[in-house]
Design a protein around this motif. Structure first.
Motif, short mmCIF file in Angstrom:
data_model
loop_
_atom_site.label_atom_id
_atom_site.label_comp_id
_atom_site.label_asym_id
_atom_site.label_seq_id
_atom_site.Cartn_x
_atom_site.Cartn_y
_atom_site.Cartn_z
N THR A 188 -24.93 17.23 -37.96
CA THR A 188 -25.88 17.88 -37.57
C THR A 188 -26.68 17.24 -37.20
O THR A 188 -28.04 17.35 -36.26
N SER A 240 -31.42 23.26 -34.52
CA SER A 240 -31.28 21.91 -35.21
C SER A 240 -31.44 21.42 -36.22
O SER A 240 -30.67 21.22 -37.55
N SER A 254 -27.81 21.02 -44.69
CA SER A 254 -26.96 19.87 -45.18
C SER A 254 -27.32 19.47 -45.41
O SER A 254 -26.30 18.38 -46.49
#
Length: 140
Positions: A28, A61, A68
Motif C-alpha cells: 500500500t 491510497s 494497513s
C-alpha cells in the motif's frame, strides 16, 4: 446479544492481523507513492480534472495505507470503532453519488444493464452503511 455483533463479524485475532498488515503495508505504501506520481506526471498536462482525479487516488491510497498500518499497530480486540458513524455516512454518500455522477457524465448509457446492476449494489451498500452508522450511534 449486542446489535453491533449481529452486523459486524468478530474481530480477527492478532496472529492474523499482524502478518496481514506486514504484507499489505509495503504494497500500500508503493500504491500511495505511485498515485502521488500522478500529481506531477510529466506527460500529462495539469488540467483541473487530472489534478482532481490524481488527488482523489492519492488520498484513497493514503487511507488504505493508514488502514494497513492499523493492522500492524492497533489491537483488533479494542473497543474503538474502525470508522465513526459520521465517516460511515460520508462513505455512504460517496456510494450514493457514484450512479448519479455516471448519469451526469453519460457513462451510464454505455452499458446500461451493467451500470444498472452496479447502481442497485451501490444503493444497497449505501443503505447498509447508514444502518451500521445508526446502530453505532445508538450504542455509543
Amino acid at each position: 446479544m449486542d446489535e453491533r455483533s449481529e452486523i459486524e463479524p468478530a474481530p480477527l485475532s492478532r496472529w492474523i492481523t499482524l502478518p496481514l498488515g506486514l504484507v499489505l503495508t509495503p504494497f500500500t505504501f508503493l500504491c500511495a507513492f505511485g498515485s502521488s506520481t500522478l500529481l506531477y506526471a510529466p506527460n500529462v498536462p495539469p488540467t483541473f480534472a487530472s489534478i482532481t482525479i490524481s488527488s482523489i487516488f492519492f488520498i484513497g491510497s493514503l487511507w488504505v495505507f493508514y488502514l494497513s498500518l492499523r493492522l500492524v499497530f492497533v489491537n483488533p480486540k479494542g473497543k474503538s470503532s474502525f470508522i465513526n458513524p459520521t465517516g460511515l455516512r460520508a462513505f455512504g454518500l460517496v456510494f450514493a453519488l457514484i450512479p448519479i455522477v455516471s448519469l451526469v457524465t453519460g457513462s451510464f448509457w454505455d452499458r446500461p444493464f451493467v451500470y444498472g446492476i452496479m447502481s442497485i449494489i451501490y444503493f444497497g451498500v449505501t443503505m447498509k452503511l447508514f444502518s451500521i452508522a445508526k446502530i453505532r450511534e445508538k450504542s455509543a
